[in-house]
Design a protein around this motif. Structure first.
Motif, PDB file in Angstrom:
ATOM      1  N   GLN A 193     -10.315  22.704  13.106  1.00  0.00           N
ATOM      2  CA  GLN A 193      -9.055  22.350  13.376  1.00  0.00           C
ATOM      3  C   GLN A 193      -9.106  20.848  13.224  1.00  0.00           C
ATOM      4  N   LEU A 194      -8.582  20.341  12.044  1.00  0.00           N
ATOM      5  CA  LEU A 194      -8.265  18.894  11.946  1.00  0.00           C
ATOM      6  C   LEU A 194      -7.101  18.465  11.690  1.00  0.00           C
ATOM      7  N   GLU A 195      -6.733  17.281  12.206  1.00  0.00           N
ATOM      8  CA  GLU A 195      -5.425  16.798  11.971  1.00  0.00           C
ATOM      9  C   GLU A 195      -5.155  16.795  10.514  1.00  0.00           C
ATOM     10  N   GLN A 196      -3.927  17.125  10.145  1.00  0.00           N
ATOM     11  CA  GLN A 196      -3.492  17.003   8.643  1.00  0.00           C
ATOM     12  C   GLN A 196      -2.661  16.166   8.140  1.00  0.00           C
ATOM     13  N   HIS A 197      -2.877  15.415   7.073  1.00  0.00           N
ATOM     14  CA  HIS A 197      -2.068  14.481   6.354  1.00  0.00           C
ATOM     15  C   HIS A 197      -1.656  14.834   5.078  1.00  0.00           C
ATOM     16  N   ASP A 198      -0.478  14.320   4.486  1.00  0.00           N
ATOM     17  CA  ASP A 198      -0.109  14.535   3.163  1.00  0.00           C
ATOM     18  C   ASP A 198      -0.685  13.208   2.627  1.00  0.00           C
ATOM     19  N   PRO A 199      -0.631  13.402   1.182  1.00  0.00           N
ATOM     20  CA  PRO A 199      -1.469  11.947   0.554  1.00  0.00           C
ATOM     21  C   PRO A 199      -1.019  10.677   0.963  1.00  0.00           C
ATOM     22  N   ARG A 200       0.330  10.597   1.042  1.00  0.00           N
ATOM     23  CA  ARG A 200       0.938   9.427   1.562  1.00  0.00           C
ATOM     24  C   ARG A 200       0.590   8.865   2.668  1.00  0.00           C
ATOM     25  N   GLU A 201       0.682   9.798   3.858  1.00  0.00           N
ATOM     26  CA  GLU A 201       0.256   9.448   5.028  1.00  0.00           C
ATOM     27  C   GLU A 201      -1.217   9.261   5.125  1.00  0.00           C
ATOM     28  N   ALA A 202      -2.179   9.755   4.260  1.00  0.00           N
ATOM     29  CA  ALA A 202      -3.584   9.515   4.219  1.00  0.00           C
ATOM     30  C   ALA A 202      -3.935   8.117   3.763  1.00  0.00           C
ATOM     31  N   ALA A 203      -3.004   7.762   2.628  1.00  0.00           N
ATOM     32  CA  ALA A 203      -3.176   6.388   2.219  1.00  0.00           C
ATOM     33  C   ALA A 203      -2.760   5.358   3.099  1.00  0.00           C
ATOM     34  N   GLY A 204      -1.857   5.614   3.565  1.00  0.00           N
ATOM     35  CA  GLY A 204      -1.297   4.512   4.942  1.00  0.00           C
ATOM     36  C   GLY A 204      -2.526   4.175   5.732  1.00  0.00           C
ATOM     37  N   ARG A 205      -2.756   5.409   6.385  1.00  0.00           N
ATOM     38  CA  ARG A 205      -3.976   5.248   7.483  1.00  0.00           C
ATOM     39  C   ARG A 205      -5.336   4.700   6.839  1.00  0.00           C
ATOM     40  N   LEU A 206      -5.761   5.155   5.674  1.00  0.00           N
ATOM     41  CA  LEU A 206      -6.968   4.724   4.949  1.00  0.00           C
ATOM     42  C   LEU A 206      -6.891   3.018   4.676  1.00  0.00           C
ATOM     43  N   LEU A 207      -5.892   2.553   4.322  1.00  0.00           N
ATOM     44  CA  LEU A 207      -5.513   1.253   4.000  1.00  0.00           C
ATOM     45  C   LEU A 207      -5.361   0.447   5.253  1.00  0.00           C
ATOM     46  N   ALA A 208      -4.684   0.887   6.429  1.00  0.00           N
ATOM     47  CA  ALA A 208      -4.471   0.151   7.607  1.00  0.00           C
ATOM     48  C   ALA A 208      -6.084   0.194   8.325  1.00  0.00           C
ATOM     49  N   GLU A 209      -6.776   0.924   8.223  1.00  0.00           N
ATOM     50  CA  GLU A 209      -8.149   0.660   8.810  1.00  0.00           C
ATOM     51  C   GLU A 209      -8.903  -0.336   8.026  1.00  0.00           C
ATOM     52  N   ALA A 210      -8.885  -0.110   6.821  1.00  0.00           N
ATOM     53  CA  ALA A 210      -9.632  -0.947   5.750  1.00  0.00           C
ATOM     54  C   ALA A 210      -9.246  -2.299   5.991  1.00  0.00           C
ATOM     55  N   ALA A 211      -7.772  -2.533   6.094  1.00  0.00           N
ATOM     56  CA  ALA A 211      -7.114  -3.760   6.537  1.00  0.00           C
ATOM     57  C   ALA A 211      -7.730  -4.463   7.575  1.00  0.00           C
ATOM     58  N   GLY A 212      -8.241  -3.929   8.523  1.00  0.00           N
ATOM     59  CA  GLY A 212      -9.030  -4.301   9.774  1.00  0.00           C
ATOM     60  C   GLY A 212     -10.520  -4.560   9.628  1.00  0.00           C
ATOM     61  N   GLU A 236     -20.225  26.276  19.293  1.00  0.00           N
ATOM     62  CA  GLU A 236     -19.579  25.888  18.207  1.00  0.00           C
ATOM     63  C   GLU A 236     -18.126  25.567  18.594  1.00  0.00           C
ATOM     64  N   SER A 237     -17.584  26.283  19.420  1.00  0.00           N
ATOM     65  CA  SER A 237     -16.088  26.011  19.702  1.00  0.00           C
ATOM     66  C   SER A 237     -15.896  24.877  20.753  1.00  0.00           C
ATOM     67  N   ALA A 238     -16.931  24.710  21.739  1.00  0.00           N
ATOM     68  CA  ALA A 238     -16.800  23.498  22.627  1.00  0.00           C
ATOM     69  C   ALA A 238     -17.096  22.260  21.818  1.00  0.00           C
ATOM     70  N   MET A 239     -18.130  22.594  20.969  1.00  0.00           N
ATOM     71  CA  MET A 239     -18.355  20.980  20.183  1.00  0.00           C
ATOM     72  C   MET A 239     -17.312  20.539  19.340  1.00  0.00           C
ATOM     73  N   ARG A 240     -16.622  21.589  18.499  1.00  0.00           N
ATOM     74  CA  ARG A 240     -15.335  21.194  17.624  1.00  0.00           C
ATOM     75  C   ARG A 240     -14.341  20.451  18.599  1.00  0.00           C
ATOM     76  N   LYS A 241     -14.165  20.911  19.838  1.00  0.00           N
ATOM     77  CA  LYS A 241     -13.096  20.526  20.512  1.00  0.00           C
ATOM     78  C   LYS A 241     -13.529  19.061  21.143  1.00  0.00           C
ATOM     79  N   LEU A 242     -14.701  18.863  21.596  1.00  0.00           N
ATOM     80  CA  LEU A 242     -15.309  17.733  22.120  1.00  0.00           C
ATOM     81  C   LEU A 242     -15.471  16.516  20.900  1.00  0.00           C
ATOM     82  N   ARG A 243     -15.730  17.088  19.679  1.00  0.00           N
ATOM     83  CA  ARG A 243     -15.679  16.075  18.471  1.00  0.00           C
ATOM     84  C   ARG A 243     -14.141  15.664  18.364  1.00  0.00           C
ATOM     85  N   ARG A 244     -13.260  16.370  18.200  1.00  0.00           N
ATOM     86  CA  ARG A 244     -11.686  16.194  18.194  1.00  0.00           C
ATOM     87  C   ARG A 244     -11.561  15.042  19.259  1.00  0.00           C
TER      88      ARG A 244
END
Length: 257
Positions: free
Chosen positions: A97-116, A216-224
């Motif tokens: 279970q991961l947070e989902q992005h569409d391509p435009r959202e993903a691009a914005g998040r990646l570039l914002a992090e890289a700009a930092g 496995e289930s507990a570790m997935r939740k803790l990772r998130r």
């Protein structure tokens, strides 16, 4: 006196495209071509079934420099070790279970992090089967291309092209305010976080947290949970110190028994 040069808003030098387990060398060349047309140059190949060859070079169609500079590593963990943000491109819903992005959202998040100042990665899986669940667990969020549900089959290089286009468009439209805020302490790298998660799993076993249940289930939740917190290096050191003390106390308790 000449003005200081302004940063190039189309600079994508902190972003890497990672292809996992590529089965056809031609797709590597086509992906390199898709990258170069949009200003991307850093290609990582994780355990490709066949190394880039003459077919790759032919389909690169002038992106030979991207192909020649590609980094080949045996594991995805190694490809991501110094990354702060990792997004995995996946075609369908998984148990992870991961947070989902569409391509435009993903691009914005990646570039914002890289700009930092952070290293960021966009990961693509195998042509037939995509990314495995264990590989998706190494990602902070997933990217889904909203293709036609009646015919959603998308070639690997075409998927790279879609994401590369969105990255370039986001870069061209970027404003200074889009940069991630500068932090006092450097953010934890992917390798540091994975070391923490490994120690966390070992500690939970040592204190019998799971009590016979599958971990496995507990570790997935803790990772998130911890990935959402965006830990810095000092916070990871603090948490690992707490875990080390918990493991020590569990060992002493076991000796007393």
């Amino acid at each position: 006196m000449a003005n200081d040069p302004k940063p190039d808003p189309t600079d994508l030098s902190r972003l890497r495209i990672v292809l996992v387990g590529t089965q056809h060398p031609g797709n590597i060349g086509s992906a390199a071509r898709a990258m170069k047309t949009m200003g991307l140059s850093r290609l990582f190949l994780v355990a490709p079934e066949k190394a880039p060859n003459h077919e790759s070079a032919a389909l690169a169609a002038g992106a030979d420099d991207v192909l020649a500079a590609a980094t080949i590593v045996p594991t995805l963990t190694e490809a991501l070790s110094d990354c702060r943000l990792v997004l995995g491109c996946t075609a369908r819903s998984r148990r992870v279970q991961l947070e989902q992005h569409d391509p435009r959202e993903a691009a914005g998040r990646l570039l914002a992090e890289a700009a930092g100042g952070a290293e960021v990665a966009l990961v693509f899986g195998r042509e037939r089967t995509g990314l495995e669940n264990e590989e998706l667990q190494l990602c902070h969020a997933a990217v889904h291309i909203p293709a036609n549900p009646d015919y959603s089959s998308l070639n690997l290089a075409a998927a790279v092209q879609v994401l590369a286009y969105e990255l370039r468009m986001s870069a061209l439209a970027a404003a200074p305010a889009a940069a991630a805020p500068v932090r006092d302490d450097p953010p934890a790298s992917h390798a540091q976080l994975e070391g923490f998660f490994t120690q966390l799993g070992e500690t939970l076993d040592a204190i019998d947290f799971h009590k016979g249940r599958a971990p496995e289930s507990a570790m997935r939740k803790l990772r998130r949970l911890y990935l959402r917190a965006e830990l810095d290096e000092r916070e990871v050191r603090l948490l690992r110190g707490i875990l080390a003390d918990a493991e020590r106390m569990a060992m002493l308790a076991g000796q007393r028994r």
